[in-house]
Design a protein around this motif. Sequence first.
Motif, PDB file in Angstrom:
ATOM      1  N   ASP A  41      21.612  16.910  31.431  1.00 35.60           N
ATOM      2  CA  ASP A  41      21.911  17.512  32.731  1.00 35.60           C
ATOM      3  C   ASP A  41      21.704  19.020  32.643  1.00 35.60           C
ATOM      4  O   ASP A  41      21.468  19.573  31.573  1.00 35.60           O
ATOM      5  CB  ASP A  41      23.343  17.195  33.197  1.00 35.60           C
ATOM      6  CG  ASP A  41      24.391  17.560  32.144  1.00 35.60           C
ATOM      7  OD1 ASP A  41      24.067  18.361  31.231  1.00 35.60           O
ATOM      8  OD2 ASP A  41      25.515  17.070  32.224  1.00 35.60           O
ATOM      9  N   VAL A  42      21.769  19.671  33.796  1.00 35.41           N
ATOM     10  CA  VAL A  42      21.606  21.124  33.848  1.00 35.41           C
ATOM     11  C   VAL A  42      22.995  21.748  33.790  1.00 35.41           C
ATOM     12  O   VAL A  42      23.796  21.613  34.718  1.00 35.41           O
ATOM     13  CB  VAL A  42      20.881  21.557  35.136  1.00 35.41           C
ATOM     14  CG1 VAL A  42      20.735  23.081  35.163  1.00 35.41           C
ATOM     15  CG2 VAL A  42      19.518  20.898  35.220  1.00 35.41           C
ATOM     16  N   CYS A  43      23.282  22.402  32.698  1.00 36.62           N
ATOM     17  CA  CYS A  43      24.590  23.032  32.545  1.00 36.62           C
ATOM     18  C   CYS A  43      24.418  24.310  31.730  1.00 36.62           C
ATOM     19  O   CYS A  43      23.429  24.472  31.010  1.00 36.62           O
ATOM     20  CB  CYS A  43      25.599  22.100  31.866  1.00 36.62           C
ATOM     21  SG  CYS A  43      25.082  21.551  30.223  1.00 36.62           S
ATOM     22  N   ALA A  44      25.381  25.203  31.877  1.00 34.04           N
ATOM     23  CA  ALA A  44      25.311  26.496  31.209  1.00 34.04           C
ATOM     24  C   ALA A  44      26.370  26.570  30.120  1.00 34.04           C
ATOM     25  O   ALA A  44      27.565  26.376  30.391  1.00 34.04           O
ATOM     26  CB  ALA A  44      25.509  27.625  32.218  1.00 34.04           C
ATOM     27  N   ALA A  45      25.929  26.833  28.915  1.00 31.49           N
ATOM     28  CA  ALA A  45      26.864  27.009  27.812  1.00 31.49           C
ATOM     29  C   ALA A  45      27.257  28.470  27.712  1.00 31.49           C
ATOM     30  O   ALA A  45      26.642  29.345  28.311  1.00 31.49           O
ATOM     31  CB  ALA A  45      26.220  26.532  26.515  1.00 31.49           C
ATOM     32  N   GLY A  46      28.292  28.735  26.935  1.00 31.08           N
ATOM     33  CA  GLY A  46      28.690  30.121  26.695  1.00 31.08           C
ATOM     34  C   GLY A  46      29.655  30.635  27.743  1.00 31.08           C
ATOM     35  O   GLY A  46      30.119  29.908  28.623  1.00 31.08           O
ATOM     36  N   GLY A  47      29.936  31.936  27.648  1.00 31.98           N
ATOM     37  CA  GLY A  47      30.931  32.551  28.525  1.00 31.98           C
ATOM     38  C   GLY A  47      30.312  33.164  29.758  1.00 31.98           C
ATOM     39  O   GLY A  47      29.690  32.490  30.578  1.00 31.98           O
ATOM     40  N   ALA A  48      30.460  34.490  29.878  1.00 37.41           N
ATOM     41  CA  ALA A  48      29.993  35.201  31.065  1.00 37.41           C
ATOM     42  C   ALA A  48      28.844  36.137  30.700  1.00 37.41           C
ATOM     43  O   ALA A  48      28.640  36.483  29.530  1.00 37.41           O
ATOM     44  CB  ALA A  48      31.140  35.994  31.687  1.00 37.41           C
ATOM     45  N   VAL A  49      28.088  36.542  31.713  1.00 32.04           N
ATOM     46  CA  VAL A  49      26.985  37.484  31.533  1.00 32.04           C
ATOM     47  C   VAL A  49      27.186  38.655  32.479  1.00 32.04           C
ATOM     48  O   VAL A  49      27.809  38.525  33.537  1.00 32.04           O
ATOM     49  CB  VAL A  49      25.626  36.826  31.799  1.00 32.04           C
ATOM     50  CG1 VAL A  49      25.351  35.735  30.778  1.00 32.04           C
ATOM     51  CG2 VAL A  49      25.549  36.268  33.215  1.00 32.04           C
ATOM     52  N   THR A  50      26.655  39.798  32.088  1.00 33.68           N
ATOM     53  CA  THR A  50      26.705  40.979  32.941  1.00 33.68           C
ATOM     54  C   THR A  50      25.434  41.040  33.775  1.00 33.68           C
ATOM     55  O   THR A  50      24.335  41.031  33.226  1.00 33.68           O
ATOM     56  CB  THR A  50      26.819  42.263  32.105  1.00 33.68           C
ATOM     57  OG1 THR A  50      27.870  42.115  31.147  1.00 33.68           O
ATOM     58  CG2 THR A  50      27.114  43.465  32.997  1.00 33.68           C
ATOM     59  N   ILE A  51      25.598  41.068  35.089  1.00 29.98           N
ATOM     60  CA  ILE A  51      24.463  41.239  35.984  1.00 29.98           C
ATOM     61  C   ILE A  51      24.455  42.694  36.422  1.00 29.98           C
ATOM     62  O   ILE A  51      25.284  43.116  37.232  1.00 29.98           O
ATOM     63  CB  ILE A  51      24.551  40.310  37.214  1.00 29.98           C
ATOM     64  CG1 ILE A  51      24.680  38.855  36.773  1.00 29.98           C
ATOM     65  CG2 ILE A  51      23.321  40.495  38.111  1.00 29.98           C
ATOM     66  CD1 ILE A  51      23.502  38.331  35.998  1.00 29.98           C
ATOM     67  N   TRP A  52      23.533  43.472  35.827  1.00 34.57           N
ATOM     68  CA  TRP A  52      23.394  44.863  36.213  1.00 34.57           C
ATOM     69  C   TRP A  52      22.634  44.953  37.537  1.00 34.57           C
ATOM     70  O   TRP A  52      22.163  43.943  38.074  1.00 34.57           O
ATOM     71  CB  TRP A  52      22.673  45.644  35.118  1.00 34.57           C
ATOM     72  CG  TRP A  52      23.537  45.908  33.921  1.00 34.57           C
ATOM     73  CD1 TRP A  52      23.687  45.102  32.832  1.00 34.57           C
ATOM     74  CD2 TRP A  52      24.399  47.027  33.712  1.00 34.57           C
ATOM     75  NE1 TRP A  52      24.586  45.658  31.944  1.00 34.57           N
ATOM     76  CE2 TRP A  52      25.041  46.846  32.464  1.00 34.57           C
ATOM     77  CE3 TRP A  52      24.686  48.177  34.442  1.00 34.57           C
ATOM     78  CZ2 TRP A  52      25.935  47.756  31.937  1.00 34.57           C
ATOM     79  CZ3 TRP A  52      25.587  49.099  33.915  1.00 34.57           C
ATOM     80  CH2 TRP A  52      26.206  48.887  32.680  1.00 34.57           C
ATOM     81  N   SER A  53      22.503  46.145  38.050  1.00 34.84           N
ATOM     82  CA  SER A  53      21.876  46.330  39.359  1.00 34.84           C
ATOM     83  C   SER A  53      20.461  45.781  39.399  1.00 34.84           C
ATOM     84  O   SER A  53      20.027  45.236  40.420  1.00 34.84           O
ATOM     85  CB  SER A  53      21.876  47.812  39.735  1.00 34.84           C
ATOM     86  OG  SER A  53      23.188  48.347  39.724  1.00 34.84           O
ATOM     87  N   ASN A  54      19.722  45.910  38.279  1.00 34.15           N
ATOM     88  CA  ASN A  54      18.345  45.408  38.270  1.00 34.15           C
ATOM     89  C   ASN A  54      18.301  43.895  38.434  1.00 34.15           C
ATOM     90  O   ASN A  54      17.466  43.355  39.170  1.00 34.15           O
ATOM     91  CB  ASN A  54      17.601  45.859  37.006  1.00 34.15           C
ATOM     92  CG  ASN A  54      18.361  45.601  35.721  1.00 34.15           C
ATOM     93  OD1 ASN A  54      19.399  44.959  35.701  1.00 34.15           O
ATOM     94  ND2 ASN A  54      17.840  46.117  34.607  1.00 34.15           N
ATOM     95  N   GLY A  55      19.223  43.191  37.787  1.00 32.58           N
ATOM     96  CA  GLY A  55      19.278  41.741  37.936  1.00 32.58           C
ATOM     97  C   GLY A  55      19.792  41.319  39.297  1.00 32.58           C
ATOM     98  O   GLY A  55      19.306  40.349  39.889  1.00 32.58           O
ATOM     99  N   GLU A  56      20.790  42.028  39.812  1.00 32.44           N
ATOM    100  CA  GLU A  56      21.341  41.719  41.135  1.00 32.44           C
ATOM    101  C   GLU A  56      20.266  41.842  42.206  1.00 32.44           C
ATOM    102  O   GLU A  56      20.202  41.025  43.144  1.00 32.44           O
ATOM    103  CB  GLU A  56      22.502  42.665  41.439  1.00 32.44           C
ATOM    104  CG  GLU A  56      23.129  42.501  42.818  1.00 32.44           C
ATOM    105  CD  GLU A  56      24.062  41.305  42.924  1.00 32.44           C
ATOM    106  OE1 GLU A  56      24.461  40.964  44.046  1.00 32.44           O
ATOM    107  OE2 GLU A  56      24.388  40.707  41.878  1.00 32.44           O
ATOM    108  N   THR A  57      19.394  42.840  42.092  1.00 31.54           N
ATOM    109  CA  THR A  57      18.322  43.018  43.072  1.00 31.54           C
ATOM    110  C   THR A  57      17.383  41.818  43.080  1.00 31.54           C
ATOM    111  O   THR A  57      16.977  41.337  44.144  1.00 31.54           O
ATOM    112  CB  THR A  57      17.535  44.306  42.765  1.00 31.54           C
ATOM    113  OG1 THR A  57      18.413  45.428  42.850  1.00 31.54           O
ATOM    114  CG2 THR A  57      16.389  44.496  43.735  1.00 31.54           C
TER     115      THR A  57
END
Length: 400
Positions: A41-57
């Motif tokens: 299945d499609v699932c995400a392992a691990g904790g959290a990630v930082t979405i900086w302004s470049n990724g948010e855009t």
Amino acid sequence: MSGHGRSLRVLVVGAGVGGISVARGLLRDGHDVTVFERRPDVCAAGGAVTIWSNGETVLRQLGVDTDGAGQLLSTVRAVTSTGHPLATLDVSTMADRLGAPVRMVPRRVLLERLLDGFPTERIRCHSRAIALAGTRDGVRVEFDDGSSAEGDLLIGADGLHSMVRDSLGGRAAKPTGWCSWQGLVTLAEIPDKDTALMVIGAHGNLGLWPAGGSDVQWWFDLPWSYDFVRPQRPIETIRSHFTGWSQAVDRVLATLTDDDLAPSPYPHFRHPVPPAGQGPVTLLGDAAHTMPPTLAQGTNQALLDTMVLCRALSDSEANGGVPSALRWYEKTRRRKVMAVSRVASLPVSHGEFVLRPAALIPDRLQAGALTMFLRWTSHRRMSAEISREIGAATTSRSSP
């Protein structure tokens, strides 16, 4: 956005954040996309990630709704293990200058937002890719169950241990000598919910970054090598290194158990960024450029890959065909992603005494330097042009 280019049959190997992001962008542009995932299945392992302004855009360009996801950050505070201040970055001001906020998001939540509205019939799970082969018109990928699929191009978004990268002859990632013990913890009370904390010691460092609600992303970085032997009681090892570094750290250490540390540690690796590829195959995200988490840029770089790759394929015929478009994408990304990887791999990120002189540099200058670096590595002109085009297209569709 690709109204003037022909629709391409695109094969994407890997259904993580990078694979779903590029698939979403190429579907938006009118291409025929199929994503293959080896897991059930499609699932995400691990904790959290930082979405900086470049990724948010880029997420905005992809039509991903991030409102309420994770925790918006206003400040990043760095101190030594003895409490000596190193820097306090005004993230809100940085975000204003870069045009988008900075947030910490559980990886699971980010993937859920990317999958919202995504046609799930485009994802084929239980599909472990084992080989690639060229065809007269494109590329064929073969799977371990004997099946295969053909397309005009293939994107390897299959992570650190990429089969596609191996097939292209890419060099393996090398360890940096460090690892992270990390995860998410739920705390009853989180003071300064919009402030991220980094603590740098003589022989290790750590981070406590709020990730939304009562969740906090924690990590403890320690030296690592191939002959590493995992302790039977890792929580005792972690506590022996980091207890007393701050009250907040001690609270987290008191909460964690060996079960919380079970998936860890995660060794830090760095890929040599590959040279230009050949034919209708390319790489994206960690498959192309795994890097240490020091700058928290891994996910953001995968999103920037998505933006540039979608632009490259927006009219591949006018750009000399699919292989030429892919080579333009690789060349456009190479210099900037190499710079990010190089900075993320600097050994000075681990060492209290080396970093102490940083406290002499005004916070405003440190934040300004990071803002300029993110601006330069984020293809700002292309990003602004794409955002304008998408905004104009959205406006025209909604007009009577």
